[in-house]
Design a protein around this motif. Structure first.
Motif, PDB file in Angstrom:
ATOM      1  N   ARG B 169       0.773  -1.419   0.167  1.00 22.41           N
ATOM      2  CA  ARG B 169      -0.061   0.006   0.098  1.00 22.41           C
ATOM      3  C   ARG B 169       0.743   1.140   0.096  1.00 22.41           C
ATOM      4  NH1 ARG B 169      -5.525  -1.215   3.523  1.00 22.41           N
ATOM      5  NH2 ARG B 169      -5.515  -3.395   2.863  1.00 22.41           N
ATOM      6  N   GLN B 170       1.991   1.223   0.784  1.00 19.06           N
ATOM      7  CA  GLN B 170       2.689   2.281   0.790  1.00 19.06           C
ATOM      8  C   GLN B 170       3.594   2.717  -0.567  1.00 19.06           C
ATOM      9  OE1 GLN B 170       6.251   2.048   3.621  1.00 19.06           O
ATOM     10  NE2 GLN B 170       5.372   3.952   4.417  1.00 19.06           N
ATOM     11  N   ARG B 171       3.823   1.601  -1.246  1.00 15.01           N
ATOM     12  CA  ARG B 171       4.458   1.532  -2.484  1.00 15.01           C
ATOM     13  C   ARG B 171       3.522   2.238  -3.409  1.00 15.01           C
ATOM     14  NH1 ARG B 171       6.677  -3.442  -1.274  1.00 15.01           N
ATOM     15  NH2 ARG B 171       5.405  -4.475  -2.734  1.00 15.01           N
ATOM     16  N   VAL B 172       1.864   1.784  -3.265  1.00 12.37           N
ATOM     17  CA  VAL B 172       0.982   2.498  -4.008  1.00 12.37           C
ATOM     18  C   VAL B 172       0.693   3.977  -3.944  1.00 12.37           C
ATOM     19  CG1 VAL B 172      -1.356   2.639  -4.550  1.00 12.37           C
ATOM     20  CG2 VAL B 172      -0.337   0.435  -4.269  1.00 12.37           C
ATOM     21  N   GLU B 173       0.969   4.485  -2.867  1.00 13.12           N
ATOM     22  CA  GLU B 173       1.072   5.709  -2.367  1.00 13.12           C
ATOM     23  C   GLU B 173       2.172   6.446  -3.024  1.00 13.12           C
ATOM     24  OE1 GLU B 173      -1.071   7.743  -0.762  1.00 13.12           O
ATOM     25  OE2 GLU B 173      -2.091   6.706   0.743  1.00 13.12           O
ATOM     26  N   ILE B 174       3.179   5.723  -2.867  1.00 12.67           N
ATOM     27  CA  ILE B 174       4.523   6.313  -3.680  1.00 12.67           C
ATOM     28  C   ILE B 174       4.248   6.601  -5.337  1.00 12.67           C
ATOM     29  CG2 ILE B 174       6.967   5.803  -4.233  1.00 12.67           C
ATOM     30  CD1 ILE B 174       7.322   4.725  -1.371  1.00 12.67           C
ATOM     31  N   LEU B 175       3.643   5.377  -5.751  1.00 12.41           N
ATOM     32  CA  LEU B 175       3.238   5.205  -7.255  1.00 12.41           C
ATOM     33  C   LEU B 175       2.283   6.495  -7.620  1.00 12.41           C
ATOM     34  CD1 LEU B 175       3.102   2.325  -8.988  1.00 12.41           C
ATOM     35  CD2 LEU B 175       1.703   4.181  -9.654  1.00 12.41           C
ATOM     36  N   LYS B 176       1.449   6.667  -6.690  1.00 16.31           N
ATOM     37  CA  LYS B 176       0.407   7.743  -6.876  1.00 16.31           C
ATOM     38  C   LYS B 176       1.047   9.098  -7.026  1.00 16.31           C
ATOM     39  CE  LYS B 176      -2.859   8.847  -3.858  1.00 16.31           C
ATOM     40  NZ  LYS B 176      -3.655   8.546  -2.652  1.00 16.31           N
ATOM     41  N   VAL B 177       2.005   9.406  -6.034  1.00 11.24           N
ATOM     42  CA  VAL B 177       2.638  10.642  -6.453  1.00 11.24           C
ATOM     43  C   VAL B 177       3.564  11.097  -7.634  1.00 11.24           C
ATOM     44  CG1 VAL B 177       2.401  11.476  -4.119  1.00 11.24           C
ATOM     45  CG2 VAL B 177       4.556  10.333  -4.571  1.00 11.24           C
ATOM     46  N   LEU B 178       4.248   9.561  -7.849  1.00 10.46           N
ATOM     47  CA  LEU B 178       5.104   9.621  -8.946  1.00 10.46           C
ATOM     48  C   LEU B 178       4.212   9.880 -10.240  1.00 10.46           C
ATOM     49  CD1 LEU B 178       7.470   6.659  -8.182  1.00 10.46           C
ATOM     50  CD2 LEU B 178       8.153   9.155  -8.127  1.00 10.46           C
ATOM     51  N   TYR B 179       3.125   9.149 -10.320  1.00 12.67           N
ATOM     52  CA  TYR B 179       2.226   9.315 -11.430  1.00 12.67           C
ATOM     53  C   TYR B 179       1.688  10.698 -11.637  1.00 12.67           C
ATOM     54  CZ  TYR B 179      -2.187   8.175 -14.115  1.00 12.67           C
ATOM     55  OH  TYR B 179      -2.974   8.098 -15.168  1.00 12.67           O
ATOM     56  N   ARG B 180       1.600  11.506 -10.839  1.00  8.74           N
ATOM     57  CA  ARG B 180       1.300  13.033 -10.811  1.00  8.74           C
ATOM     58  C   ARG B 180       2.630  13.755 -11.078  1.00  8.74           C
ATOM     59  NH1 ARG B 180      -2.234  10.294  -8.336  1.00  8.74           N
ATOM     60  NH2 ARG B 180      -4.385  11.246  -8.229  1.00  8.74           N
ATOM     61  N   GLY B 181       3.690  13.108 -11.357  1.00  9.63           N
ATOM     62  CA  GLY B 181       4.923  14.026 -12.112  1.00  9.63           C
ATOM     63  C   GLY B 181       5.689  14.425 -10.646  1.00  9.63           C
ATOM     64  N   ALA B 182       5.482  13.998  -9.603  1.00  9.32           N
ATOM     65  CA  ALA B 182       6.777  14.427  -8.287  1.00  9.32           C
ATOM     66  C   ALA B 182       7.820  13.738  -8.882  1.00  9.32           C
ATOM     67  CB  ALA B 182       6.190  14.004  -7.342  1.00  9.32           C
ATOM     68  N   ARG B 183       9.002  14.803  -8.435  1.00  9.75           N
ATOM     69  CA  ARG B 183      10.252  14.557  -8.656  1.00  9.75           C
ATOM     70  C   ARG B 183      11.009  14.487  -7.178  1.00  9.75           C
ATOM     71  NH1 ARG B 183      12.101  11.540 -12.059  1.00  9.75           N
ATOM     72  NH2 ARG B 183      13.983  12.931 -12.198  1.00  9.75           N
ATOM     73  N   ILE B 184      10.166  15.283  -6.298  1.00 10.34           N
ATOM     74  CA  ILE B 184      10.717  15.250  -5.045  1.00 10.34           C
ATOM     75  C   ILE B 184       9.524  14.702  -4.094  1.00 10.34           C
ATOM     76  CG2 ILE B 184      11.214  16.740  -3.194  1.00 10.34           C
ATOM     77  CD1 ILE B 184      11.824  18.969  -5.377  1.00 10.34           C
ATOM     78  N   LEU B 185      10.043  13.706  -3.389  1.00 11.85           N
ATOM     79  CA  LEU B 185       9.190  13.102  -2.391  1.00 11.85           C
ATOM     80  C   LEU B 185       9.264  13.411  -0.887  1.00 11.85           C
ATOM     81  CD1 LEU B 185       8.185  11.460  -5.035  1.00 11.85           C
ATOM     82  CD2 LEU B 185       8.457   9.269  -3.560  1.00 11.85           C
ATOM     83  N   ILE B 186       8.206  13.711  -0.352  1.00  6.65           N
ATOM     84  CA  ILE B 186       8.169  13.851   1.055  1.00  6.65           C
ATOM     85  C   ILE B 186       7.846  12.486   1.627  1.00  6.65           C
ATOM     86  CG2 ILE B 186       7.676  15.355   3.010  1.00  6.65           C
ATOM     87  CD1 ILE B 186       6.958  17.400   1.022  1.00  6.65           C
ATOM     88  N   LEU B 187       8.438  12.037   2.713  1.00  4.70           N
ATOM     89  CA  LEU B 187       7.857  10.676   3.026  1.00  4.70           C
ATOM     90  C   LEU B 187       7.494  10.898   4.588  1.00  4.70           C
ATOM     91  CD1 LEU B 187       9.838   7.700   1.445  1.00  4.70           C
ATOM     92  CD2 LEU B 187       7.735   8.913   0.639  1.00  4.70           C
ATOM     93  N   ASP B 188       6.468  11.044   5.270  1.00  7.13           N
ATOM     94  CA  ASP B 188       6.222  11.381   6.823  1.00  7.13           C
ATOM     95  C   ASP B 188       6.141  10.003   7.462  1.00  7.13           C
ATOM     96  OD1 ASP B 188       5.764  12.655   9.052  1.00  7.13           O
ATOM     97  OD2 ASP B 188       3.660  13.305   8.395  1.00  7.13           O
ATOM     98  N   GLU B 189       7.196   9.830   8.209  1.00  5.25           N
ATOM     99  CA  GLU B 189       7.127   8.860   9.031  1.00  5.25           C
ATOM    100  C   GLU B 189       6.795   7.494   8.457  1.00  5.25           C
ATOM    101  OE1 GLU B 189       7.995   8.912  12.342  1.00  5.25           O
ATOM    102  OE2 GLU B 189       7.937  11.055  12.740  1.00  5.25           O
ATOM    103  N   PRO B 190       7.398   7.276   7.223  1.00  2.00           N
ATOM    104  CA  PRO B 190       7.015   6.019   6.485  1.00  2.00           C
ATOM    105  C   PRO B 190       7.158   4.759   7.206  1.00  2.00           C
ATOM    106  CG  PRO B 190       9.182   6.746   5.795  1.00  2.00           C
ATOM    107  CD  PRO B 190       8.713   7.839   6.826  1.00  2.00           C
TER     108      PRO B 190
END
Lengths: 379, 526
Positions: B169-190
């Motif tokens: 699920r966490q990887r889905v969340e990461i994918l979700k932001v990558l899908y929207r074109g993010a190049r900088i990811l903030i991970l809050d207490e992952p």
């Protein structure tokens, strides 16, 4: 501050001062305006229609009918309000009162008792049946987490089916060529009407006193007892109630039982005062009217009384519109707009009063103690 | 698929990052300050994140990490300071602005709809359109597969989210932001929700992402994890950045010391009031079934009359669960004994009635009815006390009189007892709660963060009340993230980490290193 919109909608948050009066009045004016626009668009005279409504609605016979309708609506709205005050949406008041009315009518027709005991028995049976039917939804929610909205809606349909079965297959007798009903209740079980309004033969339901008693009982239960405190606390903040040791599951069952018992009373003024039988004309849909009136009155027993009278007035006076070739549904539009605009008006009034209260408190404190009270940077 | 999608830019930038030097800056914060009424949440923050780095931000709870991240993600606007992304200054009004600048956030709590598929969750809110109205599922599926393969995320687009594990699920969340074109990811207490082997998998994924040129800002307070995964570490303490270190050059101990501050307050010298009468005995308290991560694992503690037992620990390590188990709000195994009587099977109300006072962590949600007058709030949780009820009836007069007493004795600043609790400031609300919970002669007081979010004046007053009650023989279980408070008030300290009591200290003798290491779980390695 952090009360939710539903809290305010359902009156779990108190409105104080003039806003609590101004809000519904403005809403009614606004509804009248919308109705006027609809009348104009449909090519009807605006002023004349309103005058006709008021004229007809203030005739003696109409007044009695308004009061009688309002008595029924009042009981229905209080039944709904019990649930609303603790965040329970008892949509099943409709099924509860119909089933209760049927069983009570059947029991009342089957027995003969001395005068005071006969109607009391009928009323008790109605309360028990209403409570039991609502209790099903309460127990389902407490034990299985079933949403009471879903279960009560389904129970409404089931009640319709059971009611039809019982009436047609078991308890029904042929009342006239095209009407079936339960065996009529003997005079010992009837509650005679009161000639309160001069100038008409129509009488006010004797059980209007029951409605008044229920209103007082509702107020006392909620505001003066520990049970009422627990109920209101649960409605305002379930988490705070849990942390404070309220058994929320048990409260859910109790609140549904009380709501259902009150719902059982809805059919009584009509049954014991006028029809004396549960027949095919037994009025349906009152449970839903109750929801609208409870919203209108913000679950407050006085507010609901005004709401019920207003609703009764609109219902009764709309009967004249047919004669003037105006569709009576114009009044249904008005009722709908009133509920909608009252909800909006309460919300606006609430926002205003919260800000006003916070300002008032800080002003009073600043005046009283400007010495040591300062907020330091916690960082 | 459009040519400007993330994969289009991905290949470009990946090639750039291999050619240019590593010192390219992705995010730079200069002098960020954010004030809330009465509190400075962030003060003069300086942060420089290199492109293609995993940059960890560490700090205690309440140090200002989340405010900083909200500013960077456009949820809050800074009062002062400048944000630069890829060298150019930006102003974010909404998260939407941050997303279009290429910044994406993965929240600690997943924002996924269980009853939708991975594909549907990913495209939710930015659905690819086909012919104006229809959804182009095929294109979305292709794009998700491409992203998943490119970064080694291993995501199947067509399974239901409820059927996949937490790590996925966490990887889905990461994918979700990558899908929207993010190049900088903030991970809050992952890692907070992950079990150890999932944490390792996550770290592999993160390394995969940075290899492809993604920049990651990693928020955590688990120092061992941070040291394992980060390329650079910034430490935040009391709202400001205090150090920037390289993970190779620091130990967990040094990092802990930076986080906690090098000086711990010395406890005030005072006479001990601890007696040898046991007020509360908790044995082997456990929450959580076998096989899964336990929220509370075999906690045993004793509090004597006149003793304040402080529980130190980074938030989210079982403190809230411990309190709720003792209050009977949450079911647990183990035994709880209050003044010699076993209360394990008692209801919350009975426990309160037997003499447990409770200052909850979240006063707005658990401690007050905000939209009710003060005197009704006096009754809350004390529905059996004589001043509040007479049999079935609410004793309105008694409750009102006793509320007046609390307002006077505890210096609650209010124009009257009929105003709503919501009209009072946080400090005055808390003084009302403290006064209420001290009424009726409690045997035990559970105080969870009793001075959080209150002004300094109210804080001092609440501490005084706690000391006075302790001297009168009250047993107190104190949970706090504020080390001043813990050391200044406690007679004995226990440290909780991942649901277990991992260490205990005499507050008069504890060193910052000891406390910091134990709290952050760095003790074993350091």
């Amino acid at each position: 501050m952090s009360s939710s919109f539903t809290d305010r909608l359902l009156g779990r948050v108190k409105l104080t001062g003039w806003v609590s009066l101004a809000a519904p009045l403005l809403a009614i004016l606004f509804a009248a305006l919308v109705t006027a626009i609809v009348l104009t668009l449909t090519g009807n005279p605006v002023i004349d229609t309103f005058i006709t409504l008021v004229d007809y609605g203030s005739q003696p016979r109409s007044l009695v009918l308004i009061i009688n309708n309002a008595t029924t609506y009042y009981l229905s709205a209080i039944a709904v309000a019990v649930g609303f005050r603790m965040n329970l949406f008892n949509i099943g008041v409709d099924g509860q009162y119909r089933l209760a009315g049927l069983v009570a009518a059947a029991v009342g027709g089957a027995v003969t008792l001395p005068a005071p005991f006969h109607p009391i028995l009928i009323i008790l049976v109605a309360m028990l049946v209403g409570a039991a039917w609502a209790g099903i939804a309460g127990v389902l929610k407490a034990t299985r987490g079933v949403s009471e909205v879903i279960s009560t809606i389904m129970l409404n349909t089931i009640a319709t089916g059971i009611g039809a079965y019982l009436l047609l297959e078991h308890w029904g007798v042929q009342l006239s060529a095209n009407d079936i009903g339960t065996k009529p209740i003997e005079p010992s079980g009837q509650v005679s009407g009161l000639a309160l309004i001069p100038g008409t033969q129509t009488k006010v339901f004797g059980l209007i006193f029951l409605a008044v008693a229920v209103g007082i009982g509702f107020h006392v239960l909620l505001n003066k007892t520990r049970f009422g405190f627990d109920l209101r606390a649960t409605g305002r903040s379930e988490q705070a109630a849990v942390a404070s040791g309220v058994n929320v599951k048990r409260m859910v069952v109790y609140a549904m039982l009380i709501s259902g018992a009150t719902a059982g009373l809805i059919g009584m003024p009509q049954l014991l005062g006028e029809s004396h039988t549960y027949n095919l004309n037994f009025q349906a849909g009152l449970g839903f009217t109750g929801i609208a009136i409870a919203l209108l009155g913000r679950n407050n027993p006085i507010g609901i009384a005004f709401g019920a009278l207003l609703w009764g007035f609109l219902d009764v006076s709309s009967n004249i519109l047919d004669l003037h070739k105006i569709s009576p549904e114009i009044v249904t539009i008005m009722q709908g707009v009133i509920v909608l605009s009252v909800v909006i008006a309460y919300e606006l009034a609430h926002r205003y009063s919260v800000v006003a209260e916070q300002k008032r408190v800080s002003r009073q404190l600043a005046g009283a103690a400007s010495t040591t009270h300062k907020e330091g940077a916690a960082a | 698929m459009t040519s400007t999608g993330p994969l289009g830019t991905l290949t470009q930038e990946a090639s750039i990052s291999t050619e240019t030097t590593v010192s390219e800056v992705a995010v730079q914060l200069e002098g960020i300050t954010k004030r809330f009424p009465g509190v400075v949440a962030n003060r003069d923050i300086h942060l420089t994140v290199q492109k293609g780095h995993i940059h960890a931000i560490v700090g205690e709870n309440g140090a200002g990490k989340s405010t900083l991240m909200k500013i960077l993600y456009g949820m809050q606007r800074p009062d002062e300071g400048e944000i630069r992304v890829n060298g150019s200054p930006v102003t974010f009004h909404t998260p939407g602005d941050a997303i279009s600048a290429g910044i994406g956030m993965v929240h600690q709590h997943f924002m996924l709809a269980d009853n939708l598929t991975v594909l549907e969750n990913v495209i939710l809110g930015s659905e690819p359109k086909k012919g104006g109205l229809g959804l182009d599922f095929a294109a979305a599926r292709t794009k998700i597969k491409e992203i998943s393969d490119a970064y080694g995320l291993g995501i199947e687009p067509d399974v239901l989210v409820e059927d996949i594990g937490v790590g996925a699920r966490q990887r889905v969340e990461i994918l979700k932001v990558l899908y929207r074109g993010a190049r900088i990811l903030i991970l809050d207490e992952p890692t907070a929700v992950l079990v150890p082997h999932e944490v390792d998998e996550l770290f592999e994924n993160l390394h995969g992402l940075v290899r492809e040129g993604i920049t990651i800002i990693f928020i955590s307070h688990h120092l061992d994890e941070v040291l394992k995964v980060a390329d650079a570490i910034t430490v935040i303490r009391r709202g400001t950045t205090v150090a920037e270190v390289e993970p190779k050059s620091v130990t967990a101990r040094q990092l802990a010391e930076l986080m906690v501050g090098s000086e711990l307050p010395s406890p005030e010298t005072r006479e001990s009031t601890v007696t040898d009468v046991v007020a509360l005995q908790v044995d082997d308290l456990t929450i959580g079934a076998d096989g899964e991560r336990k929220l509370l694992d075999g906690v045993t503690l004793t509090i004597h009359k006149g003793e304040v037992l402080g529980i130190a620990g980074v938030e989210g390590n079982g403190q809230a669960e411990l309190v709720e188990a003792i209050m009977g709000i949450r079911s647990s195994t183990g035994t709880i004994t209050l003044a010699g009587v076993e209360i394990t099977s008692w209801t919350t109300l009975r426990r309160r009635d037997a003499g447990i006072g409770y200052i909850p962590e979240d006063r707005h949600r658990h401690g007050l009815l905000l939209e009710a007058p003060l005197w009704e709030n006096r009754i809350l949780g004390h529905m059996t006390e004589k001043v509040n009820v007479r049999g079935w009836w609410i004793n309105r007069r008694g409750a009102r009189a006793d509320t007046e007493r609390i307002v006077k004795d505890y210096d609650v600043r209010t124009p009257g007892i009929d105003v709503f609790a919501s009209a009072l400031s946080g400090g005055n609300q808390q003084k009302l709660i403290v006064g209420r919970e001290m009424s009726g002669e409690p045997k035990l007081l559970i105080a969870a963060h009793p001075t959080r979010g209150v002004d300094v004046g109210a804080q001092a007053a609440i501490w005084d009340h706690l000391r006075t009650a302790r001297a009168a023989g009250l047993a107190v279980l104190l949970i706090s993230a504020d080390l001043d408070e813990l050391i200044g008030l406690s007679d004995w300290l226990k440290v909780i980490h991942r649901g277990e009591i991992v260490a205990e200290f005499d507050p008069a003798a504890v060193t910052p290193e000891q406390l910091g290491s134990a709290m952050t779980g760095a003790g074993e390695e350091a």
